[in-house]
Design an enzyme around this catalytic site. Structure first.
Site, mmCIF file in Angstrom:
data_model
loop_
_atom_site.group_PDB
_atom_site.id
_atom_site.type_symbol
_atom_site.label_atom_id
_atom_site.label_comp_id
_atom_site.label_asym_id
_atom_site.label_seq_id
_atom_site.Cartn_x
_atom_site.Cartn_y
_atom_site.Cartn_z
ATOM 1 N N ARG A 87 0.832 -1.195 0.000
ATOM 2 C CA ARG A 87 0.000 0.000 0.000
ATOM 3 C C ARG A 87 0.874 1.255 0.000
ATOM 4 N NH1 ARG A 87 -4.562 1.517 4.448
ATOM 5 N NH2 ARG A 87 -4.758 3.685 3.880
ATOM 6 N N ARG A 96 -6.497 1.563 -3.532
ATOM 7 C CA ARG A 96 -5.836 0.824 -2.455
ATOM 8 C C ARG A 96 -5.303 -0.496 -2.981
ATOM 9 N NH1 ARG A 96 -7.694 3.593 2.335
ATOM 10 N NH2 ARG A 96 -7.483 5.569 1.372
ATOM 11 N N ASP A 99 -6.420 -2.843 1.951
ATOM 12 C CA ASP A 99 -6.946 -2.157 3.115
ATOM 13 C C ASP A 99 -7.478 -3.227 4.068
ATOM 14 O OD1 ASP A 99 -7.335 0.299 4.110
ATOM 15 O OD2 ASP A 99 -9.117 0.777 2.924
ATOM 16 N N ASP A 101 -9.491 -3.583 7.729
ATOM 17 C CA ASP A 101 -10.186 -2.898 8.826
ATOM 18 C C ASP A 101 -10.612 -3.905 9.878
ATOM 19 O OD1 ASP A 101 -10.405 -0.121 8.079
ATOM 20 O OD2 ASP A 101 -11.633 -0.816 6.396
#
Ligand code: BT5
Length: 446
Positions: A87, A96, A99, A101
């Site tokens: 990234r 991206r 990513d 989360d």
């Protein structure tokens, strides 16, 4: 602080490069960190970008993982993996590579982190926190189909922060807008392998994976058990030779419990050679070939060696271990000079995605091996001999094989149904050799 055994839901997104591979690589890196165990991975969904829309479509997936890391330590690991997968800092909502989360974090311990009750149940108690770096549960993305739908695959009973249950949310067609199923689960190779009947155990360092596999077999492990180590301190070749196993390679042993005869061992070795060659071709588009009886070469250099070992109880085979060593991304400077000259590595040791590539190769080897082995057991070796011939680069060449100290010279014309190499000598006699050292070409002929 007490040890926090936690169940965590992570969301993955990628919209640059090989998006599927980026997510697979991220999962593999988390798994290989030894600090996170990936227990479930959703299907991959393709979604239109939110916000800044001049960019490619996203792939998204959700995983359920187990960890002893605290939420903040897990966040650092995820950020580290994002960076390692490549990234680059980009605009918010911009493209991206990967990513990750943290959606929800459930702790099993009575850790002081617990500040409020949300979900509770099999996963433990949901941790809620609000710090400048991390808010749990995730504060924003619950209205998005690309989170809720894959999450519903992994655990439909979760309750999102506004109190609604995931499984009822996905009934609403609106949640599905702008989203398409890209690839159904199981798509990720670890999950894939375990679902296909392989049990892959992983070690950081062992003397020899063949020994560990034999030990597992002795205590009752079943066919399909595999042992993988990052390095081997006493890797074995045939006849007591050393197999150098620095980091970056694939050192793998497969346990089999077939009802076959001792002479079938040569067949297993060739089957493994074909499985590895075709996996290397599929994964790296490199022209791998089998050198009878147990090597895989690229441009004449050895990238893989195979060591079958068996144990018999009386005249009945108890088990066979097929040891496979592949120089995936090793530093060949760590090999002794004479070995370095005759060997090669598939990737350079500093290739950034080497660990993901090694996983993809492992999955492909196991898939190919499984296909060939099943066919061998059900239909016999003759049925796969044609495929073996196609991969075997030794055929048609002038070879010298030493057998019982006596060199046999001639053209390798075929492989017989017992996996023996047929050498046609100058006098026109066909000699079937069961095993031995093959040198290509005539000694002294340059
Ligand atoms: C082999 O023996 O090629 C079988 C190698 C099997 C290795 C796997 S790794 C997982 C499992 N666990 C083990 O302990 N072993 C198996 P052979 O045909 O005898 O060839 C051995 C020769 O290959 C050595 O004498 C060296 O010349 C050369 N060699 C050693 N390490 C090598 C490497 N990393 N790459 C290429 N060549 C190597």
């Amino acid at each position: 602080m007490t040890r926090t055994h936690a169940h965590v839901y992570l969301a993955f997104g990628s919209n640059l490069g090989d998006r599927r591979e980026n997510i697979a690589e991220g999962l593999a890196m988390l798994h290989e960190s030894g600090q996170v165990k990936v227990t479930e991975v959703s299907s991959l969904y393709e979604t239109e970008p939110v916000g800044y829309t001049q960019q490619g479509l996203f792939l998204n997936a959700v995983a359920r993982v187990e960890t002893d890391l605290s939420p903040l330590d897990l966040l650092s690991l995820c950020k580290d993996v994002e960076v390692r997968v490549g990234r680059k800092p980009t605009v918010r909502w911009g493209p991206r590579i990967l990513d990750i989360d943290i959606l929800m974090y459930f702790a099993e311990s009575d850790d002081t982190l617990l500040s409020g009750l949300g979900n509770s149940g099999e996963d433990g108690t949901e941790v809620k926190m609000d710090t400048p770096t991390l808010t749990l549960p995730h504060p924003r993305i619950w209205e998005r189909g690309f989170v809720i739908i894959p999450l519903a695959e992994v655990n439909p009973d979760l309750v999102i922060p506004d109190g609604r249950r995931i499984k009822s949310l996905i009934q609403d067609l609106q949640v599905w807008t702008g989203l398409r199923l890209f690839e159904a689960a199981p798509w990720w190779h670890y999950a894939d392998q375990n679902r296909k009947g392989w049990q892959v155990t992983r070690f950081t360092e062992v003397e020899s994976t063949n020994t560990i596999a034999a030990n597992l077999a002795s205590v009752g492990a079943t066919e399909g058990t595999c042992v993988i180590a990052e390095t081997q301190s006493a890797g074995r070749g045939r006849r007591g030779r050393v197999w150098h196993s620095p980091p970056g390679g694939l050192w793998l042993s497969i346990l089999l419990r077939p009802t076959i005869q001792s002479q079938d061992v040569g067949r297993l070795s060739l089957i493994a050679g074909v499985a590895v060659s075709s996996a290397i071709r599929e994964t790296f588009q490199l022209p791998a070939v089998v050198k009878w009886p147990n090597d895989v070469l690229i441009s004449g250099k050895k990238v893989c060696g195979i060591l079958p070992e068996t144990r018999f109880l009386g005249d009945k085979m108890d088990f066979a271990i097929v040891g496979i060593g592949v120089n995936v991304a090793i530093d060949t400077d760590l090999l002794p000079l004479d070995v370095k000259e005759t060997s090669a590595t598939l990737l350079s040791p500093d290739y950034p995605y080497a660990s993901g590539a090694r996983e993809a190769l492992t999955a492909s080897i196991l898939n190919n091996f499984s296909r060939l082995y099943k066919q061998f057991l059900s239909e016999g070796f003759l049925e796969i001999l044609q495929e073996v011939r196609e991969y075997c680069d030794t055929l048609g060449r002038e070879v010298t094989v030493s057998r019982l100290g006596m060199p046999i010279q001639g053209i390798a014309v075929d492989i017989d149904s017992d996996a023996r190499l047929i050498i046609r000598t100058k006098s026109g006699e066909d000699v079937h050799v069961i095993s031995g050292e093959v040198s290509i070409g005539v000694p002294g002929a340059g």
